[in-house]
Design a protein around this motif. Structure first.
Motif, PDB file in Angstrom:
ATOM      1  N   ASN A 181      -8.316  31.377 115.214  1.00 27.54           N
ATOM      2  CA  ASN A 181      -9.315  31.059 116.241  1.00 27.54           C
ATOM      3  C   ASN A 181      -8.914  31.611 117.609  1.00 27.54           C
ATOM      4  O   ASN A 181      -9.773  32.016 118.390  1.00 27.54           O
ATOM      5  N   LEU A 182      -7.593  31.599 117.913  1.00 29.43           N
ATOM      6  CA  LEU A 182      -7.138  32.133 119.201  1.00 29.43           C
ATOM      7  C   LEU A 182      -7.465  33.620 119.295  1.00 29.43           C
ATOM      8  O   LEU A 182      -7.984  34.085 120.326  1.00 29.43           O
ATOM      9  N   ILE A 183      -7.153  34.365 118.247  1.00 26.19           N
ATOM     10  CA  ILE A 183      -7.428  35.805 118.260  1.00 26.19           C
ATOM     11  C   ILE A 183      -8.929  36.061 118.395  1.00 26.19           C
ATOM     12  O   ILE A 183      -9.370  36.927 119.177  1.00 26.19           O
ATOM     13  N   GLN A 184      -9.729  35.289 117.660  1.00 27.97           N
ATOM     14  CA  GLN A 184     -11.186  35.448 117.732  1.00 27.97           C
ATOM     15  C   GLN A 184     -11.698  35.105 119.130  1.00 27.97           C
ATOM     16  O   GLN A 184     -12.617  35.751 119.644  1.00 27.97           O
ATOM     17  N   HIS A 185     -11.099  34.064 119.741  1.00 27.25           N
ATOM     18  CA  HIS A 185     -11.516  33.675 121.097  1.00 27.25           C
ATOM     19  C   HIS A 185     -11.196  34.759 122.115  1.00 27.25           C
ATOM     20  O   HIS A 185     -11.993  35.032 123.025  1.00 27.25           O
TER      21      HIS A 185
ATOM     22  N   LYS B 197       0.137  36.400 127.669  1.00 21.70           N
ATOM     23  CA  LYS B 197       1.570  36.505 127.722  1.00 21.70           C
ATOM     24  C   LYS B 197       2.093  35.663 126.563  1.00 21.70           C
ATOM     25  O   LYS B 197       1.966  34.444 126.579  1.00 21.70           O
ATOM     26  N   PHE B 198       2.698  36.288 125.546  1.00 19.92           N
ATOM     27  CA  PHE B 198       3.140  35.611 124.341  1.00 19.92           C
ATOM     28  C   PHE B 198       4.642  35.345 124.397  1.00 19.92           C
ATOM     29  O   PHE B 198       5.433  36.231 124.735  1.00 19.92           O
ATOM     30  N   ASN B 199       5.003  34.112 124.079  1.00 19.78           N
ATOM     31  CA  ASN B 199       6.407  33.732 124.050  1.00 19.78           C
ATOM     32  C   ASN B 199       7.080  34.338 122.819  1.00 19.78           C
ATOM     33  O   ASN B 199       6.468  34.421 121.755  1.00 19.78           O
ATOM     34  N   PRO B 200       8.350  34.741 122.926  1.00 18.79           N
ATOM     35  CA  PRO B 200       9.032  35.332 121.773  1.00 18.79           C
ATOM     36  C   PRO B 200       9.005  34.460 120.517  1.00 18.79           C
ATOM     37  O   PRO B 200       9.032  34.987 119.397  1.00 18.79           O
ATOM     38  N   ASN B 201       8.913  33.115 120.687  1.00 23.98           N
ATOM     39  CA  ASN B 201       8.896  32.253 119.506  1.00 23.98           C
ATOM     40  C   ASN B 201       7.606  32.372 118.701  1.00 23.98           C
ATOM     41  O   ASN B 201       7.487  31.779 117.622  1.00 23.98           O
ATOM     42  N   ALA B 202       6.638  33.150 119.233  1.00 23.77           N
ATOM     43  CA  ALA B 202       5.352  33.299 118.546  1.00 23.77           C
ATOM     44  C   ALA B 202       5.374  34.398 117.491  1.00 23.77           C
ATOM     45  O   ALA B 202       4.390  34.570 116.766  1.00 23.77           O
TER      46      ALA B 202
ATOM     47  N   GLN C 270       2.513  29.925 122.931  1.00 23.25           N
ATOM     48  CA  GLN C 270       3.656  29.539 122.123  1.00 23.25           C
ATOM     49  C   GLN C 270       3.312  29.678 120.638  1.00 23.25           C
ATOM     50  O   GLN C 270       2.171  29.938 120.264  1.00 23.25           O
ATOM     51  N   ALA C 271       4.332  29.463 119.795  1.00 25.22           N
ATOM     52  CA  ALA C 271       4.143  29.600 118.349  1.00 25.22           C
ATOM     53  C   ALA C 271       3.014  28.718 117.839  1.00 25.22           C
ATOM     54  O   ALA C 271       2.197  29.138 117.011  1.00 25.22           O
ATOM     55  N   GLU C 272       2.942  27.480 118.354  1.00 21.62           N
ATOM     56  CA  GLU C 272       1.921  26.557 117.868  1.00 21.62           C
ATOM     57  C   GLU C 272       0.512  26.932 118.314  1.00 21.62           C
ATOM     58  O   GLU C 272      -0.477  26.411 117.773  1.00 21.62           O
TER      59      GLU C 272
END
Length: 406
Positions: free
Chosen positions: A359-363, A387-392, A352-354
């Motif tokens: 850090n997420l990308i690096q992980h 799987k990325f939600n459209p709100n992201a 989700q957007a939050e």
């Protein structure tokens, strides 16, 4: 005795008359043939000496058919027009030019799947190319609706060499996909058919994307993406990684549980045995040689179409099984698209957007795993993530370019 002699003479006379009649018929028949041949040669000379008059008379008498006739629809399908749903807007292309043959300028056509797969399976026997070939990566998007991360992908492709990539989009018919003419996705939507989750229609869509991408002889690598996928490296890194790979990246493994071997049907024997059965992620990346093998297959595809019915999920088993059986030497048996299965259940976690942080990308890039790349080990195992939600989208666009490289 005298009566008998007279009867014999009468019979001989009748025979002579019959023979004369037969001879006359044969003579007349031969004369008729000679007259026919002479007349035919005169007619040929007449028409050969006046081709323009004959053609003009024919055109005057026979008006050209309109685009709405069955004849013209056949021409549209067979001759490679740039067709939309409105045939009146068709524009004929020069299909015999090298440029149009080796790299179709658009992806709209009237070919049926069988025709598409046949043409896509054509392989030149001559090894060298009659043009300067720059190998391309085909980005193939299989989407149920609009592309929510279009702006993120536009940012990814911005400023890159258009000779190094191509884009193909498959969505359900009737789904409006509107791209501005300044977009790299403009007019890249291929002719599609309905896709239903958990059925062989998903495999059909994958093969349809591959078939269309194979029409461009410069496409060397083919990556399947969903509308929820994003790149986690920049284009130069991904291009170098894929073009430099000796192997394809298609997930294929033996799952002994009911979610793996439990989906096997005995009706697939003897062509596919239980020991051949494999499972894997739908999201693959493959080389051209393997792509051609996949669109050329009919026998094993039909087995999955007939016997891998709901609760079997053909998209999870057809390619892993087929490739493992016949082309395992070309495959690394892993995927390059990251998903988070840590929550358990039949579906991966959704970002989700939050959740979107540096850090997420690096992980995702460095999650402690290593994998094989050609003959070496590498920590770069994933190039894409879902799987990325459209709100992201907003959060992704706010990520710094120093992190993403684009």
């Amino acid at each position: 005795m005298r009566v008998k002699v007279e009867k014999d003479e009468l019979m001989l006379k009748d025979s002579s008359i019959g023979l004369i009649k037969l001879l006359m018929v044969l003579i007349l028949f031969v004369i008729g043939i000679i007259i026919g041949l002479v007349s035919s040669s005169h007619i040929d000379r007449y028409f050969n000496s006046q081709p323009n008059n004959f053609y003009m008379n024919y055109v005057t008498v026979a008006p050209a058919p309109s685009y709405t006739t069955a004849i013209e629809k056949t021409k549209v399908r067979d001759n490679g027009y740039n067709c939309s749903t409105d045939l009146s807007n068709c524009k004929q292309q020069d299909c015999l030019s090298m440029e149009g043959f080796r790299m179709p300028k658009n992806v709209t056509h009237g070919m049926r799947d069988k025709e598409l797969f046949w043409r896509a399976s054509l392989v030149p026997d001559k090894r060298e190319y009659p043009f300067e070939r720059v190998p391309k990566v085909a980005f193939m998007f299989l989407t149920r609706g609009p592309l929510p991360f279009l702006m993120f992908w536009e940012r990814f492709f911005r400023g890159q060499d258009g000779n190094k990539y191509s884009i193909y989009v498959h969505s359900n018919p009737g789904v409006p996909l509107s791209f501005p003419n300044s977009s790299v996705f403009y007019q890249r939507q291929i002719p599609s058919q309905d896709v239903r989750w958990g059925t062989v229609t998903l495999v059909d869509a994958e093969r349809r994307l591959l078939g269309n991408a194979l029409l461009d002889f410069s496409n060397e690598r083919f990556v399947l993406l969903s509308e929820s996928c994003i790149p986690i490296y920049n284009f130069p890194t991904i291009y170098k990684y894929l073009i430099g790979s000796t192997y394809s990246f298609l997930d294929s493994y033996d799952d002994p549980t009911r979610y793996g071997r439990g989906r096997y049907s005995l009706r697939m024997k003897p062509d596919i045995k239980l020991r051949d059965w494999r499972k894997g992620s739908q999201w693959f990346e493959i080389q051209r040689t393997l792509a051609i093998k996949i669109v050329s297959d009919t026998r094993y595809y039909n087995l999955f179409k007939w016997y891998c019915l709901p609760s079997c999920y053909p998209d999870e088993h057809y390619l892993p099984t087929f490739v493992n059986m016949f082309h395992g030497a070309l495959n690394s048996n892993r995927t390059i698209t990251y998903v988070d299965w840590s929550l358990g259940g039949p579906h991966p976690a959704s970002f989700q957007a939050e959740n979107i942080t540096e850090n997420l990308i690096q992980h995702i890039r460095n999650n402690g795993t290593t994998c094989s790349y050609n003959i070496e080990k590498t920590s770069i195992c994933f190039l894409f993530a879902r799987k990325f939600n459209p709100n992201a989208l907003g959060s992704l666009l706010r990520l710094p370019s120093t992190l993403l490289g684009f």
